[in-house]
Design a protein around this motif. Structure first.
Motif, PDB file in Angstrom:
ATOM      1  N   ARG A 189     -13.612  -2.229   7.362  1.00 57.56           N
ATOM      2  CA  ARG A 189     -14.448  -1.046   7.100  1.00 57.56           C
ATOM      3  C   ARG A 189     -15.929  -1.367   7.016  1.00 57.56           C
ATOM      4  N   ARG A 194      -1.704  -6.386 -10.389  1.00 55.27           N
ATOM      5  CA  ARG A 194      -1.790  -5.844  -9.024  1.00 55.27           C
ATOM      6  C   ARG A 194      -3.240  -5.845  -8.536  1.00 55.27           C
ATOM      7  N   ARG A 250      -4.879  -7.906  -5.394  1.00 54.96           N
ATOM      8  CA  ARG A 250      -5.637  -7.303  -4.298  1.00 54.96           C
ATOM      9  C   ARG A 250      -7.021  -7.945  -4.160  1.00 54.96           C
ATOM     10  N   GLU A 269       2.398   5.298  -2.961  1.00 51.37           N
ATOM     11  CA  GLU A 269       3.511   5.759  -2.127  1.00 51.37           C
ATOM     12  C   GLU A 269       4.652   4.753  -2.083  1.00 51.37           C
ATOM     13  N   ARG A 270       4.520   3.637  -2.802  1.00 54.55           N
ATOM     14  CA  ARG A 270       5.656   2.723  -2.967  1.00 54.55           C
ATOM     15  C   ARG A 270       6.699   3.365  -3.874  1.00 54.55           C
ATOM     16  N   ARG A 329       8.486 -14.762 -11.995  1.00 54.64           N
ATOM     17  CA  ARG A 329       8.003 -15.363 -13.238  1.00 54.64           C
ATOM     18  C   ARG A 329       8.856 -16.552 -13.670  1.00 54.64           C
ATOM     19  N   THR A 357       8.180  -6.438 -13.856  1.00 60.51           N
ATOM     20  CA  THR A 357       7.245  -5.499 -13.228  1.00 60.51           C
ATOM     21  C   THR A 357       5.817  -5.987 -13.431  1.00 60.51           C
ATOM     22  N   ARG A 358       5.026  -5.977 -12.373  1.00 55.97           N
ATOM     23  CA  ARG A 358       3.625  -6.400 -12.477  1.00 55.97           C
ATOM     24  C   ARG A 358       2.807  -5.306 -13.155  1.00 55.97           C
ATOM     25  N   ILE A 410      -8.375   0.308  -6.016  1.00 51.40           N
ATOM     26  CA  ILE A 410      -7.671  -0.912  -5.606  1.00 51.40           C
ATOM     27  C   ILE A 410      -6.262  -1.057  -6.190  1.00 51.40           C
ATOM     28  N   ILE A 468       0.623  -6.278  -0.883  1.00 49.39           N
ATOM     29  CA  ILE A 468      -0.672  -5.794  -1.380  1.00 49.39           C
ATOM     30  C   ILE A 468      -1.736  -6.432  -0.488  1.00 49.39           C
ATOM     31  N   THR A 469      -2.331  -5.642   0.369  1.00 55.27           N
ATOM     32  CA  THR A 469      -3.336  -6.175   1.301  1.00 55.27           C
ATOM     33  C   THR A 469      -4.615  -6.486   0.534  1.00 55.27           C
ATOM     34  N   PRO A 470      -5.143  -7.698   0.659  1.00 60.58           N
ATOM     35  CA  PRO A 470      -6.349  -8.058  -0.102  1.00 60.58           C
ATOM     36  C   PRO A 470      -7.565  -7.232   0.324  1.00 60.58           C
ATOM     37  N   GLY A 497      -8.842   4.717  -0.546  1.00 58.07           N
ATOM     38  CA  GLY A 497      -8.486   4.255   0.794  1.00 58.07           C
ATOM     39  C   GLY A 497      -7.014   4.530   1.089  1.00 58.07           C
ATOM     40  N   SER A 498      -6.724   4.904   2.330  1.00 53.36           N
ATOM     41  CA  SER A 498      -5.342   5.285   2.661  1.00 53.36           C
ATOM     42  C   SER A 498      -4.390   4.089   2.565  1.00 53.36           C
ATOM     43  N   ASN A 499      -4.861   2.893   2.926  1.00 59.38           N
ATOM     44  CA  ASN A 499      -3.982   1.715   2.823  1.00 59.38           C
ATOM     45  C   ASN A 499      -3.644   1.428   1.363  1.00 59.38           C
ATOM     46  N   GLU A 500      -4.675   1.454   0.535  1.00 63.28           N
ATOM     47  CA  GLU A 500      -4.471   1.157  -0.879  1.00 63.28           C
ATOM     48  C   GLU A 500      -3.561   2.211  -1.524  1.00 63.28           C
ATOM     49  N   ARG A 538       7.593  -0.910   6.773  1.00 63.32           N
ATOM     50  CA  ARG A 538       6.930  -1.278   5.518  1.00 63.32           C
ATOM     51  C   ARG A 538       6.868  -2.788   5.405  1.00 63.32           C
ATOM     52  N   GLU A 591       0.038   1.611  -0.529  1.00 60.19           N
ATOM     53  CA  GLU A 591       0.654   0.436  -1.153  1.00 60.19           C
ATOM     54  C   GLU A 591       0.824   0.590  -2.664  1.00 60.19           C
ATOM     55  N   GLU A 592      -0.074   1.320  -3.288  1.00 58.75           N
ATOM     56  CA  GLU A 592      -0.033   1.422  -4.747  1.00 58.75           C
ATOM     57  C   GLU A 592       0.781   2.611  -5.247  1.00 58.75           C
TER      58      GLU A 592
END
Lengths: 132, 73
Positions: B49, A122, A126, A25-26, B29, A116-117, A104, B39-41, A16-19, B21, A22-23
């Protein structure tokens, strides 16, 4: 509905483009993590490569809960954490066209920086909307 | 000349947008609060969709030939 015991056909993998934004292209365009993820995606989408899928933990030891998810280590075809420091996590989902593997999360498996996660944290965020 | 500081009074879960953004206030932590890229759920993304998580039964069938779980996460 699927009949009991019948093996299902493989499901397509969907990024997915949103995922992806966010994952992956950050990271900066020249960052190693981003280049590794982009390369893995190209290999996956081109097909022909054997993918070493592993299920994620429904109840992980660090509080992550990833039922219905599986993962690939990156670079593809590598296993150990030093050879494959990143992971891609996918969730099996039902779309209008049938079952799909929905991307995801992407990230480090064992980050050196404790703030860092991990890719699993992550993915948990999500799925559940918050960190474990 | 001192740089003006924009102060934000954020609570966990709140989102801000900077240069297109999104960032979310999340707990760190040490019990504090930091901003991270959002992070969009999946619940939100899938609703747009028309997707939904598959059943456990379908998952078991489609992963029958996977490598064994390695306990990592």
């Amino acid at each position: 509905m699927t009949s009991p015991g019948k093996k299902l056909s493989p499901a397509p993998i969907i990024f997915g483009s949103n995922e992806w934004a966010e994952e992956v292209e950050r990271f900066a365009p020249s960052a190693s993590a981003r280049l590794r993820a982009e390369s893995a995606r190209r290999e996956i989408e081109a097909g022909g490569v054997r993918l070493a899928w592993r299920p994620c933990e429904a109840e992980g030891s660090h509080g992550t809960r990833l039922p219905g998810c599986r993962k690939l280590y990156v670079p593809l075809g590598q296993e150990g954490a030093s050879a494959a420091p990143y992971g891609l996590v996918f969730q099996l989902a039902k779309a209008d066209r049938g079952l799909i593997w929905s991307f995801i999360a992407f990230g480090e498996r064992h980050p050196d920086n404790p703030s860092t996660r991990t890719v699993y944290e992550r993915a948990h965020k999500r799925l559940h909307g918050r960190y474990p | 000349m001192a740089t003006a500081v924009k102060k934000l009074d954020l609570e966990i879960g709140e989102l801000i947008e900077v240069a297109g953004r999104r960032y979310e206030a999340v707990p760190d932590r040490e019990g504090g609060l930091i901003l991270e890229p959002a992070i969009t759920p999946v619940s939100e993304l899938y609703a747009e969709r028309g997707w939904e998580p598959a059943s456990e039964e379908d998952f078991r069938r489609l992963t029958a030939d996977d490598e064994p779980a390695d306990g990592e996460g």
